[in-house]
Design an enzyme around this catalytic site. Structure first.
Site, short mmCIF file in Angstrom:
data_model
loop_
_atom_site.label_atom_id
_atom_site.label_comp_id
_atom_site.label_asym_id
_atom_site.label_seq_id
_atom_site.Cartn_x
_atom_site.Cartn_y
_atom_site.Cartn_z
N HIS A 1 49.47 42.02 -8.48
CA HIS A 1 49.81 40.99 -8.50
C HIS A 1 51.33 40.82 -8.07
O HIS A 1 51.70 39.98 -7.43
CB HIS A 1 50.10 40.61 -9.97
CG HIS A 1 50.54 39.24 -10.48
ND1 HIS A 1 49.77 38.22 -9.51
CD2 HIS A 1 51.19 38.58 -11.12
CE1 HIS A 1 50.20 36.93 -10.25
NE2 HIS A 1 51.14 37.32 -11.22
N ASP B 1 44.95 42.51 -7.31
CA ASP B 1 45.81 41.65 -8.20
C ASP B 1 44.86 41.61 -9.32
O ASP B 1 43.58 40.79 -9.51
CB ASP B 1 45.94 40.26 -7.66
CG ASP B 1 47.10 39.39 -8.52
OD1 ASP B 1 46.89 39.60 -9.82
OD2 ASP B 1 47.73 38.72 -7.86
N SER C 1 53.09 33.18 -8.75
CA SER C 1 52.34 33.10 -9.92
C SER C 1 52.51 31.88 -10.52
O SER C 1 52.17 30.74 -9.89
CB SER C 1 52.80 34.36 -10.90
OG SER C 1 51.66 34.65 -11.99
#
Length: 266
Positions: A246, A218, A94
């Site tokens: 995610h 996601d 991320s």
């Protein structure tokens, strides 16, 4: 252990095991403990786990400034230099994926032989006129506003976007506690960086073999991000996680670990 940067910021590094050095950069707004389900298994496979709490997060110092990608990439270089690792694998999840890309571009991939981008917030986290993917800037502003008013509630809501699987309530509480260990100002300033930074000019500077792990479901960093990174990074390939949101590191943790080992040993 703690490693001090040139600017006097102490960063916590969890260094476990021996073998191939793999440096893990966590996502917003948690810390290296998010990789518990990798740390549980990888050292037994000859992997040296080097988990970093980025500035503002976990056990690291929480200075007022320095939450832009350049400074956080410089922090990564300070860790690599202090540990003296060579031919390491850099794993960025991320926001950590975004910082990993900036590191590769800004520091010419110093010390890194391979790159893993997992659910990376890249090349751009928010929508632009020429980039239709991701959250709008206003949606990120709303998250920032929520963090200013009621950070625990924001963390609970944001955590609800992470997984396609349905983790237990104790797991969700644990994951939220990782976010609560961050500085409030660190959380807010990093969200500003996520909103505003643009890595499209960095992608062609990534010159090492790269694998892109991305969940098909996601909701934080849409799957289209993977395609954009793949187009921009010459020696890259995508590993889709069909049943992940995610948090592929937990949603499909066995596949995540296995695909990581395959890449490390290839």
């Amino acid at each position: 252990m703690f490693i001090e940067t040139a600017k006097g910021v102490n960063l916590f590094v969890n260094d476990v095991g021996a073998g191939t050095p793999v440096i893990f950069l966590h996502g917003w707004p948690v810390n290296n403990n998010m990789f518990e389900y990798q740390l549980n298994t990888l050292p037994a496979e000859g992997i040296r786990y080097i988990g970093v709490d980025m500035r503002g997060y976990g056990q690291s110092d929480k200075p007022w400034d320095g939450y832009d990608y350049d400074t956080m990439a410089d922090d990564v270089k300070a860790i690599i230099d202090e540990l003296g690792v060579k031919d390491a694998v850099l794993v960025g999840f991320s926001m950590g994926g975004a910082i990993a890309i900036r590191y590769m571009a800004r520091h010419n991939g110093h010390g890194i032989a391979k790159l893993v981008l997992a659910g990376a917030a890249a090349p751009v986290f928010t929508q632009r006129n020429d980039y239709p993917y991701g959250l709008t800037k206003q949606e990120v502003n709303d998250i920032i506003d929520s963090a200013c008013k009621d950070r625990p509630a924001m963390l609970e809501n944001f955590g609800g976007m992470f997984y396609s699987s349905k983790p237990s309530n104790p797991f969700n509480q644990w994951f939220m506690s990782l976010g609560l260990q961050a500085g409030g100002h660190s959380t807010i300033k990093s969200a500003v960086a996520l909103r505003d930074e643009d890595l499209r000019g960095d992608l062609d500077k990534v010159l090492v073999p790269t694998v892109i792990f991305h969940g098909k479901n996601d909701k934080v960093c849409p799957y289209e991000f993977a395609g954009e990174m793949n187009k921009g990074i010459a020696n890259s390939r995508i590993v889709p996680f069909q049943n992940s949101g995610h948090g592929s590191f937990y949603d499909e943790r066995e596949k995540f670990n296995q695909e990581l080992l395959v890449f490390l040993k290839s």
